[in-house]
Design a protein around this motif. Sequence first.
Motif, PDB file in Angstrom:
ATOM      1  N   PRO A  75       0.825  -1.208   0.000  1.00  0.00           N
ATOM      2  CA  PRO A  75       0.000   0.000   0.000  1.00  0.00           C
ATOM      3  C   PRO A  75       0.863   1.264   0.000  1.00  0.00           C
ATOM      4  O   PRO A  75       2.008   1.257   0.458  1.00  0.00           O
ATOM      5  CB  PRO A  75      -0.800  -0.127   1.293  1.00  0.00           C
ATOM      6  CG  PRO A  75      -0.817  -1.591   1.598  1.00  0.00           C
ATOM      7  CD  PRO A  75       0.511  -2.099   1.128  1.00  0.00           C
TER       8      PRO A  75
ATOM      9  N   ASP B 233      -1.688   2.296   5.875  1.00  0.00           N
ATOM     10  CA  ASP B 233      -2.009   1.031   5.207  1.00  0.00           C
ATOM     11  C   ASP B 233      -0.824   0.084   5.212  1.00  0.00           C
ATOM     12  O   ASP B 233      -0.985  -1.140   5.276  1.00  0.00           O
ATOM     13  CB  ASP B 233      -2.454   1.301   3.768  1.00  0.00           C
ATOM     14  CG  ASP B 233      -3.859   1.905   3.703  1.00  0.00           C
ATOM     15  OD1 ASP B 233      -4.580   1.784   4.719  1.00  0.00           O
ATOM     16  OD2 ASP B 233      -4.221   2.472   2.663  1.00  0.00           O
TER      17      ASP B 233
ATOM     18  N   ARG C 290      -0.726  -1.486   8.609  1.00  0.00           N
ATOM     19  CA  ARG C 290      -1.770  -2.502   8.683  1.00  0.00           C
ATOM     20  C   ARG C 290      -1.346  -3.767   7.938  1.00  0.00           C
ATOM     21  O   ARG C 290      -1.595  -4.893   8.386  1.00  0.00           O
ATOM     22  CB  ARG C 290      -3.073  -1.943   8.103  1.00  0.00           C
ATOM     23  CG  ARG C 290      -4.221  -2.966   8.104  1.00  0.00           C
ATOM     24  CD  ARG C 290      -5.454  -2.423   7.390  1.00  0.00           C
ATOM     25  NE  ARG C 290      -5.117  -1.904   6.071  1.00  0.00           N
ATOM     26  CZ  ARG C 290      -4.893  -2.671   5.001  1.00  0.00           C
ATOM     27  NH1 ARG C 290      -4.920  -3.980   5.092  1.00  0.00           N
ATOM     28  NH2 ARG C 290      -4.615  -2.122   3.833  1.00  0.00           N
ATOM     29  N   TYR C 291      -0.702  -3.596   6.786  1.00  0.00           N
ATOM     30  CA  TYR C 291      -0.212  -4.712   5.971  1.00  0.00           C
ATOM     31  C   TYR C 291       0.684  -5.636   6.809  1.00  0.00           C
ATOM     32  O   TYR C 291       0.518  -6.860   6.838  1.00  0.00           O
ATOM     33  CB  TYR C 291       0.548  -4.159   4.767  1.00  0.00           C
ATOM     34  CG  TYR C 291       1.341  -5.188   3.981  1.00  0.00           C
ATOM     35  CD1 TYR C 291       0.733  -5.990   3.013  1.00  0.00           C
ATOM     36  CD2 TYR C 291       2.709  -5.364   4.201  1.00  0.00           C
ATOM     37  CE1 TYR C 291       1.465  -6.922   2.293  1.00  0.00           C
ATOM     38  CE2 TYR C 291       3.451  -6.282   3.479  1.00  0.00           C
ATOM     39  CZ  TYR C 291       2.830  -7.064   2.528  1.00  0.00           C
ATOM     40  OH  TYR C 291       3.562  -7.971   1.818  1.00  0.00           O
TER      41      TYR C 291
END
Length: 508
Positions: free
Chosen positions: A60, A65, A68-69
Amino acid sequence: MSVGIPVRWILSQPELGLVLKGGAAGLGREIALALTSELTEPQQWLSGGELVLTTGMGLPLSRPDRLRYLRDLDSVGVVGVGFGVGLSHPAVPEDLVEAADELGLPLFEVPLPTPFGAITKKVMQRLAEQEYEKVLRASRSQPRMTRAAIQGVPAVIKELSAALSATAIVVGADGVVTDAHPGPVSAEIIDKITEFLGTRGDGAASGVIHTAPDVFIAVQAIAAGPATHGHLAVVTTTTLSPVDQVLLGHASSLLALDFEKPARLRIAQNRLNTQAIAMLLEEPTALDTVWAHLTPAADRAGRVRALVLRCPSAETAERVVEAVDTRLATQSRQLFAHLAEDRAAILLAGTDTEESAEQLLRSLPASVRASVRAGISAPHPLRRFAAAIEHAELAASAAPPGASPQELSARAGHSLLTFPEARRVLGAVSEAMLAPLVGYDERHDTNLVDSLRAYLEAHGQWEAAANALGVHRHTLRSRIVKIESVLGCRLDTARVRAELLLAVIARR
Protein backbone atom coordinates in the motif's frame (compact mmCIF):
# COMPACT_ATOMS: atom_id res chain seq x y z
CA MET A 1 8.05 -32.09 17.63
CA SER A 2 7.28 -30.25 14.40
CA VAL A 3 10.02 -29.28 11.98
CA GLY A 4 10.93 -25.59 11.66
CA ILE A 5 13.87 -23.30 10.83
CA PRO A 6 14.64 -20.25 13.01
CA VAL A 7 14.64 -17.03 10.99
CA ARG A 8 18.15 -16.33 12.26
CA TRP A 9 19.35 -19.45 10.42
CA ILE A 10 18.33 -18.15 6.97
CA LEU A 11 19.93 -14.78 7.78
CA SER A 12 23.16 -16.57 8.66
CA GLN A 13 23.62 -18.00 5.14
CA PRO A 14 26.37 -15.73 3.70
CA GLU A 15 25.79 -16.57 0.04
CA LEU A 16 22.31 -15.05 0.22
CA GLY A 17 23.51 -11.63 1.44
CA LEU A 18 20.41 -10.99 3.55
CA VAL A 19 20.42 -8.00 5.92
CA LEU A 20 18.13 -7.71 8.95
CA LYS A 21 16.35 -4.35 9.09
CA GLY A 22 13.87 -4.73 11.95
CA GLY A 23 12.04 -7.12 14.29
CA ALA A 24 15.17 -8.64 15.84
CA ALA A 25 13.07 -9.84 18.80
CA GLY A 26 11.45 -12.46 16.58
CA LEU A 27 14.56 -14.13 15.16
CA GLY A 28 13.64 -17.33 17.04
CA ARG A 29 10.41 -17.72 15.08
CA GLU A 30 10.44 -20.91 13.03
CA ILE A 31 9.90 -21.08 9.28
CA ALA A 32 7.71 -23.92 8.02
CA LEU A 33 7.35 -22.63 4.45
CA ALA A 34 8.84 -19.91 2.20
CA LEU A 35 6.68 -18.33 -0.48
CA THR A 36 6.50 -15.27 -2.70
CA SER A 37 3.54 -12.88 -2.70
CA GLU A 38 2.90 -9.47 -4.23
CA LEU A 39 -0.70 -9.30 -3.02
CA THR A 40 -1.95 -6.30 -1.05
CA GLU A 41 -3.72 -8.59 1.46
CA PRO A 42 -1.90 -11.94 1.37
CA GLN A 43 -2.95 -12.86 4.92
CA GLN A 44 -6.23 -14.25 3.58
CA TRP A 45 -4.35 -17.25 2.12
CA LEU A 46 -1.84 -17.82 4.92
CA SER A 47 -2.14 -20.12 7.95
CA GLY A 48 1.03 -19.44 9.97
CA GLY A 49 4.69 -20.40 9.84
CA GLU A 50 5.32 -18.75 6.46
CA LEU A 51 8.32 -16.65 5.41
CA VAL A 52 6.84 -14.15 2.96
CA LEU A 53 9.10 -12.83 0.19
CA THR A 54 7.99 -9.67 -1.67
CA THR A 55 9.38 -6.86 -3.83
CA GLY A 56 6.74 -4.49 -2.48
CA MET A 57 4.87 -4.22 -5.79
CA GLY A 58 1.56 -4.69 -3.96
CA LEU A 59 2.59 -2.68 -0.92
CA PRO A 60 0.00 0.00 0.00
CA LEU A 61 1.06 3.59 -0.63
CA SER A 62 -0.02 5.25 2.62
CA ARG A 63 1.87 4.83 5.86
CA PRO A 64 -1.20 3.63 7.87
CA ASP A 65 -2.01 1.03 5.21
CA ARG A 66 1.57 -0.21 5.19
CA LEU A 67 1.52 -0.60 8.95
CA ARG A 68 -1.77 -2.50 8.68
CA TYR A 69 -0.21 -4.71 5.97
CA LEU A 70 2.55 -5.84 8.33
CA ARG A 71 0.21 -6.22 11.31
CA ASP A 72 -2.13 -8.41 9.28
CA LEU A 73 0.77 -10.71 8.34
CA ASP A 74 1.85 -10.91 11.97
CA SER A 75 -1.70 -11.67 13.13
CA VAL A 76 -1.96 -14.82 10.99
CA GLY A 77 1.38 -16.19 12.19
CA VAL A 78 3.80 -15.11 9.46
CA VAL A 79 7.28 -15.58 10.95
CA GLY A 80 9.22 -13.13 8.78
CA VAL A 81 9.23 -10.91 5.71
CA GLY A 82 11.99 -10.76 3.09
CA PHE A 83 11.85 -7.47 1.16
CA GLY A 84 13.54 -7.47 -2.25
CA VAL A 85 15.13 -4.10 -3.14
CA GLY A 86 16.24 -2.64 -6.45
CA LEU A 87 12.98 -3.10 -8.36
CA SER A 88 9.88 -1.29 -7.06
CA HIS A 89 11.73 0.05 -3.98
CA PRO A 90 15.40 1.08 -3.75
CA ALA A 91 15.38 0.26 0.00
CA VAL A 92 13.14 -1.15 2.67
CA PRO A 93 10.65 1.62 3.70
CA GLU A 94 11.46 3.06 7.13
CA ASP A 95 7.84 2.90 8.26
CA LEU A 96 7.91 -0.87 7.72
CA VAL A 97 11.12 -1.14 9.74
CA GLU A 98 9.52 0.73 12.64
CA ALA A 99 6.41 -1.47 12.51
CA ALA A 100 8.56 -4.63 12.39
CA ASP A 101 10.44 -3.54 15.52
CA GLU A 102 7.16 -2.81 17.24
CA LEU A 103 5.71 -6.23 16.36
CA GLY A 104 8.88 -8.26 16.80
CA LEU A 105 8.36 -9.52 13.24
CA PRO A 106 11.73 -10.08 11.47
CA LEU A 107 12.03 -7.90 8.35
CA PHE A 108 15.16 -8.31 6.20
CA GLU A 109 16.48 -6.89 2.98
CA VAL A 110 17.00 -9.18 -0.01
CA PRO A 111 19.61 -7.70 -2.40
CA LEU A 112 18.79 -7.52 -6.10
CA PRO A 113 21.27 -10.26 -7.14
CA THR A 114 19.66 -12.78 -4.78
CA PRO A 115 16.67 -14.52 -6.40
CA PHE A 116 13.77 -15.43 -4.18
CA GLY A 117 14.06 -18.95 -5.54
CA ALA A 118 17.47 -19.30 -3.87
CA ILE A 119 15.95 -18.46 -0.48
CA THR A 120 13.05 -20.85 -1.03
CA LYS A 121 15.43 -23.59 -2.08
CA LYS A 122 17.58 -23.08 1.03
CA VAL A 123 14.51 -23.29 3.25
CA MET A 124 13.19 -26.43 1.56
CA GLN A 125 16.58 -28.14 1.70
CA ARG A 126 16.93 -27.38 5.40
CA LEU A 127 13.41 -28.60 6.15
CA ALA A 128 14.16 -31.82 4.28
CA GLU A 129 17.39 -32.22 6.26
CA GLN A 130 15.49 -31.74 9.51
CA GLU A 131 12.94 -34.35 8.50
CA TYR A 132 15.73 -36.77 7.69
CA GLU A 133 17.44 -35.97 10.99
CA LYS A 134 14.21 -36.71 12.85
CA VAL A 135 13.81 -40.02 11.05
CA LEU A 136 17.44 -40.81 11.85
CA ARG A 137 16.95 -39.89 15.52
CA ALA A 138 13.81 -42.01 15.61
CA SER A 139 15.65 -44.98 14.10
CA ARG A 140 18.21 -44.62 16.90
CA SER A 141 15.64 -44.00 19.62
CA GLN A 142 13.48 -47.04 18.85
CA PRO A 143 16.23 -49.61 19.60
CA ARG A 144 17.14 -47.71 22.76
CA MET A 145 13.52 -47.82 23.93
CA THR A 146 13.30 -51.51 23.04
CA ARG A 147 16.42 -52.28 25.11
CA ALA A 148 15.08 -50.11 27.94
CA ALA A 149 11.89 -52.23 28.04
CA ILE A 150 13.93 -54.94 29.77
CA GLN A 151 14.34 -52.55 32.73
CA GLY A 152 10.64 -51.70 32.91
CA VAL A 153 8.30 -48.73 32.52
CA PRO A 154 10.53 -45.97 34.02
CA ALA A 155 13.36 -46.75 31.59
CA VAL A 156 11.05 -46.68 28.55
CA ILE A 157 9.49 -43.31 29.35
CA LYS A 158 12.92 -41.89 30.12
CA GLU A 159 14.06 -42.75 26.59
CA LEU A 160 10.80 -41.41 25.11
CA SER A 161 11.19 -38.17 27.02
CA ALA A 162 14.73 -37.72 25.70
CA ALA A 163 13.74 -38.58 22.12
CA LEU A 164 10.88 -36.06 22.04
CA SER A 165 12.38 -33.46 24.41
CA ALA A 166 9.09 -33.72 26.27
CA THR A 167 7.61 -34.76 29.60
CA ALA A 168 6.40 -38.36 29.47
CA ILE A 169 3.65 -39.57 31.82
CA VAL A 170 2.12 -43.00 32.47
CA VAL A 171 -1.43 -43.03 33.84
CA GLY A 172 -2.69 -46.34 35.23
CA ALA A 173 -6.03 -47.91 34.42
CA ASP A 174 -7.37 -46.39 37.65
CA GLY A 175 -6.48 -42.87 36.47
CA VAL A 176 -3.53 -42.45 38.84
CA VAL A 177 -0.13 -41.24 37.54
CA THR A 178 2.33 -44.10 38.12
CA ASP A 179 5.46 -42.76 36.40
CA ALA A 180 6.68 -39.45 34.97
CA HIS A 181 9.93 -38.18 33.43
CA PRO A 182 11.91 -35.95 33.74
CA GLY A 183 10.12 -34.90 36.93
CA PRO A 184 6.83 -34.38 38.77
CA VAL A 185 3.84 -33.27 36.72
CA SER A 186 1.70 -30.29 37.68
CA ALA A 187 -1.78 -30.88 39.05
CA GLU A 188 -3.20 -28.85 36.15
CA ILE A 189 -1.74 -31.24 33.56
CA ILE A 190 -3.01 -34.28 35.48
CA ASP A 191 -6.48 -32.72 35.75
CA LYS A 192 -6.55 -32.07 31.99
CA ILE A 193 -5.63 -35.69 31.22
CA THR A 194 -8.18 -37.03 33.73
CA GLU A 195 -10.88 -34.77 32.32
CA PHE A 196 -10.04 -35.86 28.75
CA LEU A 197 -10.24 -39.55 29.60
CA GLY A 198 -13.46 -39.01 31.55
CA THR A 199 -15.24 -37.11 28.79
CA ARG A 200 -14.23 -39.64 26.14
CA GLY A 201 -15.79 -42.45 28.15
CA ASP A 202 -13.63 -44.96 26.28
CA GLY A 203 -11.03 -47.10 28.03
CA ALA A 204 -8.86 -46.99 24.89
CA ALA A 205 -9.23 -43.22 24.31
CA SER A 206 -6.37 -41.47 22.49
CA GLY A 207 -6.02 -37.92 21.22
CA VAL A 208 -4.46 -34.49 21.69
CA ILE A 209 -5.31 -31.91 24.36
CA HIS A 210 -4.44 -28.26 23.56
CA THR A 211 -4.36 -26.59 26.97
CA ALA A 212 -2.49 -23.33 26.19
CA PRO A 213 -0.79 -21.62 23.20
CA ASP A 214 2.44 -23.53 23.84
CA VAL A 215 1.22 -26.63 25.70
CA PHE A 216 0.05 -29.78 23.91
CA ILE A 217 -0.70 -33.12 25.56
CA ALA A 218 -0.73 -36.17 23.31
CA VAL A 219 -2.49 -39.17 24.91
CA GLN A 220 -2.04 -42.75 23.67
CA ALA A 221 -3.82 -45.80 25.11
CA ILE A 222 -1.61 -48.60 26.43
CA ALA A 223 -3.63 -51.51 25.11
CA ALA A 224 -3.14 -55.13 24.14
CA GLY A 225 -6.15 -56.64 22.43
CA PRO A 226 -9.32 -55.78 24.38
CA ALA A 227 -7.37 -54.98 27.58
CA THR A 228 -6.41 -51.36 28.29
CA HIS A 229 -3.74 -51.08 30.99
CA GLY A 230 -3.63 -47.28 31.14
CA HIS A 231 -2.47 -44.34 29.03
CA LEU A 232 0.82 -42.80 27.94
CA ALA A 233 0.91 -39.00 27.62
CA VAL A 234 3.61 -36.58 26.46
CA VAL A 235 3.55 -32.85 27.16
CA THR A 236 5.15 -30.74 24.39
CA THR A 237 5.32 -27.14 23.24
CA THR A 238 4.18 -28.01 19.69
CA THR A 239 2.12 -30.74 18.09
CA LEU A 240 3.86 -34.04 17.42
CA SER A 241 5.19 -34.67 13.93
CA PRO A 242 4.39 -37.96 12.18
CA VAL A 243 7.82 -39.28 13.18
CA ASP A 244 7.20 -38.28 16.81
CA GLN A 245 3.88 -40.08 16.70
CA VAL A 246 5.66 -43.23 15.55
CA LEU A 247 7.94 -43.01 18.62
CA LEU A 248 4.95 -42.47 20.90
CA GLY A 249 3.20 -45.49 19.40
CA HIS A 250 6.34 -47.61 19.75
CA ALA A 251 6.70 -46.67 23.42
CA SER A 252 3.02 -47.43 24.01
CA SER A 253 3.43 -50.90 22.47
CA LEU A 254 6.47 -51.63 24.64
CA LEU A 255 4.59 -50.56 27.76
CA ALA A 256 1.63 -52.74 26.77
CA LEU A 257 3.95 -55.75 26.54
CA ASP A 258 5.39 -54.90 29.95
CA PHE A 259 1.92 -54.66 31.49
CA GLU A 260 0.85 -57.90 29.80
CA LYS A 261 3.63 -59.92 31.46
CA PRO A 262 2.07 -59.96 34.95
CA ALA A 263 -1.40 -60.31 33.41
CA ARG A 264 -0.35 -63.45 31.55
CA LEU A 265 1.43 -64.79 34.61
CA ARG A 266 -1.75 -64.19 36.62
CA ILE A 267 -3.82 -66.08 34.06
CA ALA A 268 -1.43 -69.03 34.30
CA GLN A 269 -1.49 -68.86 38.12
CA ASN A 270 -5.29 -68.77 38.17
CA ARG A 271 -5.41 -71.81 35.90
CA LEU A 272 -3.12 -73.76 38.26
CA ASN A 273 -5.20 -72.72 41.28
CA THR A 274 -8.38 -73.89 39.55
CA GLN A 275 -6.81 -77.24 38.65
CA ALA A 276 -5.63 -77.73 42.25
CA ILE A 277 -9.14 -77.09 43.62
CA ALA A 278 -10.71 -79.46 41.08
CA MET A 279 -8.16 -82.16 41.90
CA LEU A 280 -8.72 -81.88 45.67
CA LEU A 281 -12.51 -81.89 45.29
CA GLU A 282 -12.25 -85.20 43.43
CA GLU A 283 -9.43 -86.69 45.53
CA PRO A 284 -9.08 -85.10 49.01
CA THR A 285 -6.23 -87.47 49.89
CA ALA A 286 -3.99 -85.99 47.19
CA LEU A 287 -0.33 -85.24 47.81
CA ASP A 288 0.61 -82.59 50.35
CA THR A 289 2.24 -80.62 47.54
CA VAL A 290 -1.21 -80.08 46.00
CA TRP A 291 -2.62 -78.92 49.32
CA ALA A 292 0.36 -76.57 49.70
CA HIS A 293 -0.62 -74.95 46.42
CA LEU A 294 -3.81 -73.67 48.09
CA THR A 295 -2.03 -72.26 51.14
CA PRO A 296 -2.05 -68.64 49.84
CA ALA A 297 -5.86 -68.74 49.88
CA ALA A 298 -5.96 -69.15 53.67
CA ASP A 299 -5.41 -66.61 56.43
CA ARG A 300 -2.60 -66.85 58.96
CA ALA A 301 -4.63 -69.32 60.99
CA GLY A 302 -4.96 -71.61 57.96
CA ARG A 303 -8.69 -70.92 57.49
CA VAL A 304 -10.72 -70.20 54.36
CA ARG A 305 -14.25 -69.09 53.56
CA ALA A 306 -16.06 -70.14 50.41
CA LEU A 307 -18.01 -67.64 48.33
CA VAL A 308 -20.47 -69.38 46.00
CA LEU A 309 -22.21 -67.47 43.23
CA ARG A 310 -25.22 -68.95 41.43
CA CYS A 311 -25.63 -67.27 38.03
CA PRO A 312 -28.25 -67.36 35.25
CA SER A 313 -25.80 -68.99 32.82
CA ALA A 314 -22.29 -70.38 32.48
CA GLU A 315 -21.29 -67.28 30.49
CA THR A 316 -22.42 -65.02 33.35
CA ALA A 317 -20.50 -67.16 35.84
CA GLU A 318 -17.30 -66.70 33.81
CA ARG A 319 -17.92 -62.96 33.63
CA VAL A 320 -18.46 -62.76 37.38
CA VAL A 321 -15.22 -64.65 38.09
CA GLU A 322 -13.31 -62.27 35.79
CA ALA A 323 -14.71 -59.30 37.72
CA VAL A 324 -13.70 -60.87 41.05
CA ASP A 325 -10.22 -61.59 39.68
CA THR A 326 -9.83 -57.95 38.63
CA ARG A 327 -10.73 -56.73 42.13
CA LEU A 328 -8.42 -59.26 43.78
CA ALA A 329 -5.57 -58.18 41.50
CA THR A 330 -5.83 -54.61 42.84
CA GLN A 331 -5.26 -56.11 46.31
CA SER A 332 -2.30 -58.21 45.07
CA ARG A 333 -4.25 -61.40 45.88
CA GLN A 334 -4.51 -64.61 43.89
CA LEU A 335 -7.76 -66.03 42.56
CA PHE A 336 -8.80 -69.50 43.74
CA ALA A 337 -11.95 -70.39 41.83
CA HIS A 338 -13.86 -73.43 40.62
CA LEU A 339 -16.44 -73.13 37.84
CA ALA A 340 -19.17 -75.71 37.34
CA GLU A 341 -21.60 -74.58 34.66
CA ASP A 342 -23.61 -71.70 36.17
CA ARG A 343 -21.98 -71.93 39.60
CA ALA A 344 -18.73 -70.28 40.70
CA ALA A 345 -17.01 -71.18 43.97
CA ILE A 346 -14.25 -68.85 45.16
CA LEU A 347 -11.97 -69.41 48.15
CA LEU A 348 -11.39 -66.36 50.33
CA ALA A 349 -9.29 -65.91 53.45
CA GLY A 350 -10.93 -66.84 56.74
CA THR A 351 -10.60 -63.22 57.84
CA ASP A 352 -12.64 -61.93 54.90
CA THR A 353 -16.09 -60.62 55.81
CA GLU A 354 -19.47 -60.56 54.09
CA GLU A 355 -18.80 -56.89 53.27
CA SER A 356 -15.39 -57.59 51.70
CA ALA A 357 -17.00 -60.40 49.67
CA GLU A 358 -19.66 -57.98 48.41
CA GLN A 359 -16.90 -55.50 47.48
CA LEU A 360 -15.53 -58.08 45.04
CA LEU A 361 -18.82 -57.97 43.14
CA ARG A 362 -19.31 -54.21 42.96
CA SER A 363 -17.66 -53.76 39.58
CA LEU A 364 -20.36 -55.91 37.95
CA PRO A 365 -23.01 -54.11 35.89
CA ALA A 366 -26.16 -53.61 37.97
CA SER A 367 -28.23 -55.88 35.72
CA VAL A 368 -25.73 -58.73 36.12
CA ARG A 369 -25.35 -58.27 39.87
CA ALA A 370 -29.13 -58.32 40.30
CA SER A 371 -29.26 -61.81 38.77
CA VAL A 372 -26.58 -63.41 40.96
CA ARG A 373 -27.35 -65.36 44.14
CA ALA A 374 -24.43 -65.20 46.59
CA GLY A 375 -23.71 -67.29 49.64
CA ILE A 376 -20.70 -67.45 51.94
CA SER A 377 -19.54 -70.03 54.44
CA ALA A 378 -18.19 -69.65 57.94
CA PRO A 379 -14.38 -69.91 58.26
CA HIS A 380 -13.15 -73.51 57.83
CA PRO A 381 -9.72 -75.11 58.06
CA LEU A 382 -8.14 -75.20 54.61
CA ARG A 383 -8.38 -79.01 54.45
CA ARG A 384 -12.16 -78.73 54.86
CA PHE A 385 -12.65 -76.26 52.00
CA ALA A 386 -15.00 -78.73 50.27
CA ALA A 387 -17.37 -78.50 53.25
CA ALA A 388 -17.07 -74.68 53.14
CA ILE A 389 -18.12 -74.75 49.47
CA GLU A 390 -21.07 -77.02 50.30
CA HIS A 391 -22.28 -74.66 53.06
CA ALA A 392 -21.86 -71.60 50.83
CA GLU A 393 -23.75 -73.46 48.08
CA LEU A 394 -26.72 -73.94 50.43
CA ALA A 395 -26.57 -70.26 51.45
CA ALA A 396 -26.51 -69.16 47.80
CA SER A 397 -29.49 -71.39 46.98
CA ALA A 398 -31.45 -69.75 49.81
CA ALA A 399 -30.40 -66.18 48.96
CA PRO A 400 -32.55 -63.79 46.92
CA PRO A 401 -30.98 -62.63 43.60
CA GLY A 402 -28.84 -59.51 44.06
CA ALA A 403 -28.64 -59.81 47.86
CA SER A 404 -25.31 -59.45 49.66
CA PRO A 405 -23.47 -62.70 50.51
CA GLN A 406 -24.63 -64.21 53.82
CA GLU A 407 -24.03 -67.39 55.77
CA LEU A 408 -26.88 -69.87 55.88
CA SER A 409 -27.18 -69.34 59.65
CA ALA A 410 -28.02 -65.67 59.04
CA ARG A 411 -31.16 -66.80 57.20
CA ALA A 412 -32.44 -68.99 60.02
CA GLY A 413 -36.24 -69.23 59.81
CA HIS A 414 -36.24 -68.30 56.11
CA SER A 415 -33.95 -70.75 54.37
CA LEU A 416 -35.54 -74.19 54.65
CA LEU A 417 -38.43 -73.58 52.25
CA THR A 418 -36.15 -71.94 49.67
CA PHE A 419 -34.81 -75.36 48.67
CA PRO A 420 -37.02 -77.11 46.06
CA GLU A 421 -36.47 -80.53 47.65
CA ALA A 422 -37.48 -79.26 51.09
CA ARG A 423 -40.53 -77.51 49.69
CA ARG A 424 -41.66 -80.70 47.95
CA VAL A 425 -41.32 -82.88 51.06
CA LEU A 426 -42.84 -80.36 53.45
CA GLY A 427 -45.70 -79.68 51.05
CA ALA A 428 -46.62 -83.36 50.99
CA VAL A 429 -46.34 -83.62 54.79
CA SER A 430 -48.45 -80.51 55.24
CA GLU A 431 -51.20 -81.78 52.99
CA ALA A 432 -51.32 -85.14 54.75
CA MET A 433 -51.20 -83.81 58.31
CA LEU A 434 -53.55 -80.87 57.96
CA ALA A 435 -56.13 -82.39 55.59
CA PRO A 436 -58.58 -83.34 58.46
CA LEU A 437 -58.34 -79.86 59.94
CA VAL A 438 -58.78 -78.10 56.59
CA GLY A 439 -61.82 -80.30 55.86
CA TYR A 440 -63.35 -79.51 59.24
CA ASP A 441 -62.92 -75.73 58.63
CA GLU A 442 -64.60 -76.03 55.25
CA ARG A 443 -67.56 -78.01 56.56
CA HIS A 444 -68.19 -75.94 59.69
CA ASP A 445 -66.93 -72.52 58.62
CA THR A 446 -64.42 -72.44 61.48
CA ASN A 447 -60.87 -71.13 61.69
CA LEU A 448 -58.96 -73.97 63.31
CA VAL A 449 -55.89 -73.92 60.98
CA ASP A 450 -55.16 -70.23 61.72
CA SER A 451 -55.79 -70.80 65.41
CA LEU A 452 -53.29 -73.67 65.38
CA ARG A 453 -50.67 -71.52 63.73
CA ALA A 454 -51.14 -68.64 66.17
CA TYR A 455 -50.87 -71.05 69.11
CA LEU A 456 -47.71 -72.71 67.78
CA GLU A 457 -45.98 -69.44 66.84
CA ALA A 458 -46.74 -68.07 70.34
CA HIS A 459 -44.92 -71.12 71.81
CA GLY A 460 -48.15 -72.28 73.49
CA GLN A 461 -48.70 -68.98 75.32
CA TRP A 462 -52.50 -68.66 75.54
CA GLU A 463 -52.66 -64.92 76.12
CA ALA A 464 -50.27 -64.00 73.27
CA ALA A 465 -51.95 -66.36 70.80
CA ALA A 466 -55.44 -65.17 71.72
CA ASN A 467 -54.40 -61.54 71.27
CA ALA A 468 -52.95 -62.36 67.84
CA LEU A 469 -56.29 -63.90 66.80
CA GLY A 470 -58.40 -61.23 68.51
CA VAL A 471 -60.36 -63.75 70.63
CA HIS A 472 -60.65 -64.57 74.33
CA ARG A 473 -58.16 -67.12 75.69
CA HIS A 474 -60.99 -69.43 76.74
CA THR A 475 -62.23 -69.42 73.15
CA LEU A 476 -58.74 -70.36 71.99
CA ARG A 477 -58.54 -73.18 74.59
CA SER A 478 -61.74 -74.71 73.28
CA ARG A 479 -60.41 -74.50 69.70
CA ILE A 480 -57.16 -76.26 70.66
CA VAL A 481 -59.16 -79.05 72.30
CA LYS A 482 -61.16 -79.42 69.08
CA ILE A 483 -57.90 -79.44 67.01
CA GLU A 484 -56.45 -82.23 69.16
CA SER A 485 -59.67 -84.18 68.69
CA VAL A 486 -59.78 -83.73 64.89
CA LEU A 487 -56.05 -84.52 64.40
CA GLY A 488 -55.91 -87.26 67.04
CA CYS A 489 -52.79 -85.89 68.77
CA ARG A 490 -51.67 -84.02 71.87
CA LEU A 491 -50.15 -80.53 71.51
CA ASP A 492 -48.31 -80.73 74.83
CA THR A 493 -45.62 -82.80 73.03
CA ALA A 494 -42.75 -80.64 71.63
CA ARG A 495 -42.12 -82.93 68.65
CA VAL A 496 -45.77 -82.81 67.61
CA ARG A 497 -45.80 -79.02 67.87
CA ALA A 498 -42.60 -78.75 65.75
CA GLU A 499 -43.97 -80.94 62.94
CA LEU A 500 -47.31 -79.15 62.90
CA LEU A 501 -45.58 -75.73 62.79
CA LEU A 502 -43.58 -76.81 59.70
CA ALA A 503 -46.79 -78.12 58.17
CA VAL A 504 -48.75 -74.87 58.61
CA ILE A 505 -45.78 -72.78 57.40
CA ALA A 506 -45.40 -74.98 54.29
CA ARG A 507 -49.17 -74.73 53.63
CA ARG A 508 -49.01 -70.92 53.77
